[in-house]
Write a protein that holds these residues in place. Structure first.
Motif, PDB file in Angstrom:
ATOM      1  N   LEU A 102       0.831  -1.203   0.000  1.00  0.00           N
ATOM      2  CA  LEU A 102       0.000   0.000   0.000  1.00  0.00           C
ATOM      3  C   LEU A 102       0.866   1.254   0.000  1.00  0.00           C
ATOM      4  O   LEU A 102       0.600   2.214  -0.736  1.00  0.00           O
ATOM      5  N   GLU A 103       1.912   1.253   0.824  1.00  0.00           N
ATOM      6  CA  GLU A 103       2.800   2.409   0.890  1.00  0.00           C
ATOM      7  C   GLU A 103       3.482   2.643  -0.460  1.00  0.00           C
ATOM      8  O   GLU A 103       3.641   3.792  -0.892  1.00  0.00           O
ATOM      9  N   TYR A 104       3.868   1.557  -1.125  1.00  0.00           N
ATOM     10  CA  TYR A 104       4.526   1.709  -2.423  1.00  0.00           C
ATOM     11  C   TYR A 104       3.569   2.259  -3.470  1.00  0.00           C
ATOM     12  O   TYR A 104       3.959   3.037  -4.343  1.00  0.00           O
ATOM     13  N   ALA A 105       2.293   1.859  -3.380  1.00  0.00           N
ATOM     14  CA  ALA A 105       1.309   2.305  -4.361  1.00  0.00           C
ATOM     15  C   ALA A 105       1.175   3.824  -4.370  1.00  0.00           C
ATOM     16  O   ALA A 105       0.859   4.424  -5.407  1.00  0.00           O
ATOM     17  N   TYR A 106       1.444   4.451  -3.223  1.00  0.00           N
ATOM     18  CA  TYR A 106       1.236   5.897  -3.121  1.00  0.00           C
ATOM     19  C   TYR A 106       2.517   6.655  -2.786  1.00  0.00           C
ATOM     20  O   TYR A 106       2.472   7.782  -2.308  1.00  0.00           O
ATOM     21  N   ILE A 107       3.655   6.034  -3.078  1.00  0.00           N
ATOM     22  CA  ILE A 107       4.938   6.686  -2.817  1.00  0.00           C
ATOM     23  C   ILE A 107       5.162   7.805  -3.825  1.00  0.00           C
ATOM     24  O   ILE A 107       4.682   7.761  -4.975  1.00  0.00           O
ATOM     25  N   GLU A 108       5.908   8.825  -3.405  1.00  0.00           N
ATOM     26  CA  GLU A 108       6.283   9.917  -4.309  1.00  0.00           C
ATOM     27  C   GLU A 108       7.528   9.482  -5.078  1.00  0.00           C
ATOM     28  O   GLU A 108       8.652   9.624  -4.616  1.00  0.00           O
ATOM     29  N   ARG A 109       7.310   8.919  -6.251  1.00  0.00           N
ATOM     30  CA  ARG A 109       8.437   8.333  -7.007  1.00  0.00           C
ATOM     31  C   ARG A 109       9.397   9.377  -7.565  1.00  0.00           C
ATOM     32  O   ARG A 109      10.535   9.071  -7.899  1.00  0.00           O
ATOM     33  N   ASP A 110       8.958  10.609  -7.693  1.00  0.00           N
ATOM     34  CA  ASP A 110       9.826  11.653  -8.244  1.00  0.00           C
ATOM     35  C   ASP A 110      10.834  12.158  -7.214  1.00  0.00           C
ATOM     36  O   ASP A 110      11.811  12.815  -7.571  1.00  0.00           O
ATOM     37  N   ASP A 111      10.589  11.841  -5.949  1.00  0.00           N
ATOM     38  CA  ASP A 111      11.503  12.258  -4.877  1.00  0.00           C
ATOM     39  C   ASP A 111      12.494  11.119  -4.647  1.00  0.00           C
ATOM     40  O   ASP A 111      12.195  10.143  -3.969  1.00  0.00           O
ATOM     41  N   ARG A 112      13.702  11.228  -5.210  1.00  0.00           N
ATOM     42  CA  ARG A 112      14.683  10.141  -5.183  1.00  0.00           C
ATOM     43  C   ARG A 112      15.097   9.794  -3.763  1.00  0.00           C
ATOM     44  O   ARG A 112      15.211   8.613  -3.402  1.00  0.00           O
ATOM     45  N   GLU A 113      15.332  10.805  -2.931  1.00  0.00           N
ATOM     46  CA  GLU A 113      15.752  10.536  -1.557  1.00  0.00           C
ATOM     47  C   GLU A 113      14.654   9.800  -0.792  1.00  0.00           C
ATOM     48  O   GLU A 113      14.932   8.831  -0.069  1.00  0.00           O
ATOM     49  N   HIS A 114      13.428  10.253  -0.973  1.00  0.00           N
ATOM     50  CA  HIS A 114      12.306   9.598  -0.300  1.00  0.00           C
ATOM     51  C   HIS A 114      12.168   8.167  -0.786  1.00  0.00           C
ATOM     52  O   HIS A 114      11.919   7.241   0.007  1.00  0.00           O
ATOM     53  N   SER A 115      12.349   7.960  -2.075  1.00  0.00           N
ATOM     54  CA  SER A 115      12.241   6.623  -2.655  1.00  0.00           C
ATOM     55  C   SER A 115      13.327   5.698  -2.123  1.00  0.00           C
ATOM     56  O   SER A 115      13.059   4.552  -1.759  1.00  0.00           O
ATOM     57  N   ASP A 116      14.568   6.195  -2.041  1.00  0.00           N
ATOM     58  CA  ASP A 116      15.674   5.381  -1.516  1.00  0.00           C
ATOM     59  C   ASP A 116      15.434   4.994  -0.064  1.00  0.00           C
ATOM     60  O   ASP A 116      15.688   3.847   0.340  1.00  0.00           O
ATOM     61  N   ASN A 117      14.976   5.943   0.725  1.00  0.00           N
ATOM     62  CA  ASN A 117      14.683   5.658   2.128  1.00  0.00           C
ATOM     63  C   ASN A 117      13.593   4.606   2.261  1.00  0.00           C
ATOM     64  O   ASN A 117      13.634   3.760   3.159  1.00  0.00           O
ATOM     65  N   PHE A 118      12.615   4.667   1.373  1.00  0.00           N
ATOM     66  CA  PHE A 118      11.524   3.698   1.410  1.00  0.00           C
ATOM     67  C   PHE A 118      12.046   2.289   1.145  1.00  0.00           C
ATOM     68  O   PHE A 118      11.707   1.339   1.864  1.00  0.00           O
ATOM     69  N   PHE A 119      12.884   2.131   0.144  1.00  0.00           N
ATOM     70  CA  PHE A 119      13.404   0.798  -0.181  1.00  0.00           C
ATOM     71  C   PHE A 119      14.307   0.265   0.931  1.00  0.00           C
ATOM     72  O   PHE A 119      14.309  -0.944   1.207  1.00  0.00           O
ATOM     73  N   ASN A 120      15.065   1.129   1.571  1.00  0.00           N
ATOM     74  CA  ASN A 120      15.853   0.695   2.730  1.00  0.00           C
ATOM     75  C   ASN A 120      14.945   0.221   3.854  1.00  0.00           C
ATOM     76  O   ASN A 120      15.234  -0.780   4.524  1.00  0.00           O
ATOM     77  N   LYS A 121      13.853   0.926   4.064  1.00  0.00           N
ATOM     78  CA  LYS A 121      12.894   0.553   5.098  1.00  0.00           C
ATOM     79  C   LYS A 121      12.265  -0.798   4.789  1.00  0.00           C
ATOM     80  O   LYS A 121      12.095  -1.631   5.690  1.00  0.00           O
ATOM     81  N   VAL A 122      11.936  -1.039   3.533  1.00  0.00           N
ATOM     82  CA  VAL A 122      11.349  -2.318   3.141  1.00  0.00           C
ATOM     83  C   VAL A 122      12.299  -3.461   3.472  1.00  0.00           C
ATOM     84  O   VAL A 122      11.904  -4.474   4.076  1.00  0.00           O
ATOM     85  N   ARG A 123      13.565  -3.313   3.090  1.00  0.00           N
ATOM     86  CA  ARG A 123      14.551  -4.369   3.325  1.00  0.00           C
ATOM     87  C   ARG A 123      14.687  -4.675   4.814  1.00  0.00           C
ATOM     88  O   ARG A 123      14.692  -5.840   5.229  1.00  0.00           O
ATOM     89  N   ARG A 124      14.779  -3.640   5.626  1.00  0.00           N
ATOM     90  CA  ARG A 124      14.963  -3.848   7.063  1.00  0.00           C
ATOM     91  C   ARG A 124      13.721  -4.464   7.713  1.00  0.00           C
ATOM     92  O   ARG A 124      13.823  -5.367   8.545  1.00  0.00           O
ATOM     93  N   ARG A 125      12.554  -3.968   7.339  1.00  0.00           N
ATOM     94  CA  ARG A 125      11.326  -4.504   7.928  1.00  0.00           C
ATOM     95  C   ARG A 125      11.125  -5.962   7.577  1.00  0.00           C
ATOM     96  O   ARG A 125      10.719  -6.780   8.408  1.00  0.00           O
ATOM     97  N   LEU A 126      11.430  -6.333   6.333  1.00  0.00           N
ATOM     98  CA  LEU A 126      11.273  -7.730   5.935  1.00  0.00           C
ATOM     99  C   LEU A 126      12.271  -8.619   6.669  1.00  0.00           C
ATOM    100  O   LEU A 126      11.917  -9.726   7.109  1.00  0.00           O
ATOM    101  N   ASN A 127      13.502  -8.164   6.815  1.00  0.00           N
ATOM    102  CA  ASN A 127      14.486  -8.952   7.558  1.00  0.00           C
ATOM    103  C   ASN A 127      14.057  -9.156   9.010  1.00  0.00           C
ATOM    104  O   ASN A 127      14.183 -10.256   9.558  1.00  0.00           O
ATOM    105  N   VAL A 128      13.548  -8.102   9.633  1.00  0.00           N
ATOM    106  CA  VAL A 128      13.083  -8.218  11.022  1.00  0.00           C
ATOM    107  C   VAL A 128      11.968  -9.246  11.123  1.00  0.00           C
ATOM    108  O   VAL A 128      11.978 -10.117  12.017  1.00  0.00           O
ATOM    109  N   ARG A 129      11.006  -9.178  10.221  1.00  0.00           N
ATOM    110  CA  ARG A 129       9.871 -10.096  10.273  1.00  0.00           C
ATOM    111  C   ARG A 129      10.300 -11.542  10.042  1.00  0.00           C
ATOM    112  O   ARG A 129       9.842 -12.460  10.732  1.00  0.00           O
ATOM    113  N   ILE A 130      11.175 -11.763   9.083  1.00  0.00           N
ATOM    114  CA  ILE A 130      11.603 -13.125   8.756  1.00  0.00           C
ATOM    115  C   ILE A 130      12.433 -13.713   9.900  1.00  0.00           C
ATOM    116  O   ILE A 130      12.244 -14.872  10.300  1.00  0.00           O
ATOM    117  N   ILE A 131      13.355 -12.917  10.438  1.00  0.00           N
ATOM    118  CA  ILE A 131      14.162 -13.385  11.566  1.00  0.00           C
ATOM    119  C   ILE A 131      13.270 -13.714  12.761  1.00  0.00           C
ATOM    120  O   ILE A 131      13.495 -14.705  13.472  1.00  0.00           O
TER     121      ILE A 131
END
Length: 322
Positions: free
Chosen positions: A69-98
């Motif tokens: 849902l968050e990705y569906a409405y992300i501001e894709r034109d904001d590169r910094e915001h987009s990079d931070n979002f993908f970092n957040k995705v990676r960390r959240r998924l690792n936390v959940r899987i661990i």
């Protein structure tokens, strides 16, 4: 040295509040109630371990939906915001899987420890060993996830990467013209097969199995759902074997409450079992609560086939509120 049983303190049941009455009982009843309490508490502890594991999986599923849902409405034109979002995705998924893998290891290790302590339940202990072996032998996902837990502890984070994006859904009208109906957003975490099979933590038999996979990645949504389904079936076997034991234990406890209530001349509500230098709370309805928990989360047996979607179907009822 011989022990004079006559010198041993008389066991008793006592109301668990200040100035509560005490009711002597014979050693045979003390032994029966001690076993009953151990049975119910053991079943409760095992069930709690499974509940934690199950909810750690449900938390992952919920987070995947939130991230989509968050990705569906992300501001894709904001590169910094987009990079931070993908970092957040990676960390959240690792936390959940661990968390899932750690919760499973706690269930696996502690269930065995609990049943060893409950030495009067040898059939349940044997059933657990058989169900554990069967789950491992019969399920590829179970074998991979047990290896992945060791890999995550000793080598690297479990997430190999993830795929996130939008995919268009198309259909044809009655004239054969293709049209774009909607966008589908999703997040798919994946396991790096090459890294797992190259790890010294991975046993040879599993490495041989992984060698038969000609893809570099395995979809972790499928893998974990299949794994959870296999763990549920293992736990369901334990539930079945424990149910009769808990019912019998609950009957012994309820009978003791009824007997003490008759002696007192009024209903007793909270009793503790005393014997030697030990005291154990003996709640009247604990077995009933455990049996109620045994009826929950049964839909996890189908976890490998379940997924949630918010897609709108192009049918009249989707627009008429039927």
């Amino acid at each position: 040295m011989a022990i004079n049983l006559e010198e041993q303190p008389t066991p008793f049941l006592a109301e668990s509040f200040i100035d509560g009455e005490q009711f002597p009982i014979d050693p045979e009843l003390h032994q029966t109630l001690s076993k009953a309490i151990t049975t119910v508490v053991s079943a409760m502890e095992i069930e709690e371990l499974f509940q934690v594991f199950a909810h750690s999986f449900l938390n992952l599923e919920e987070d995947i939906l939130k991230l989509s849902l968050e990705y569906a409405y992300i501001e894709r034109d904001d590169r910094e915001h987009s990079d931070n979002f993908f970092n957040k995705v990676r960390r959240r998924l690792n936390v959940r899987i661990i968390t899932i893998l750690t919760a499973f290891q706690s269930y696996d290790d502690q269930t065995n420890r609990i049943l060893i302590h409950a030495s009067h339940l040898p059939k349940v202990q044997q059933a657990n060993k058989a169900a554990r072996a069967s789950a491992f032998d019969d399920n590829f996902s179970y074998r991979v996830c047990t290896a992945l837990r060791n890999y995550a502890q000793h080598r690297d984070l479990p997430l190999g990467g993830f795929d996130i994006g939008a995919r268009a859904d198309f259909s044809c009208d009655k004239h054969g013209k293709v049209r774009k109906d909607s966008f589908r957003y999703d997040v798919s975490p994946w396991l790096n097969v090459t890294k797992l099979k190259g790890s010294s933590q991975t046993k040879r038999n599993l490495k041989n199995e992984l060698e038969q996979i000609y893809h570099k990645y395995i979809d972790l949504k499928w893998l974990l759902r299949s794994f959870v389904s296999a763990v549920y079936h293992r736990h369901e076997t334990l539930r079945q074997h424990l149910k009769a034991e808990v019912e019998s234990a609950q009957l012994d406890i309820s009978t003791a409450y009824e007997s003490i209530s008759l002696k007192k001349g009024s209903e007793v509500r909270l009793l503790d079992l005393h014997g030697g230098d030990q005291k154990h709370p003996m709640r009247k309805d604990l077995g009933t609560k455990v049996l109620r928990e045994f009826k929950t989360l049964t839909s996890l047996r189908s976890a490998a086939r379940n997924y949630v979607s918010s897609k709108i179907e192009l049918e009249a009822k989707a627009y008429s509120g039927q």
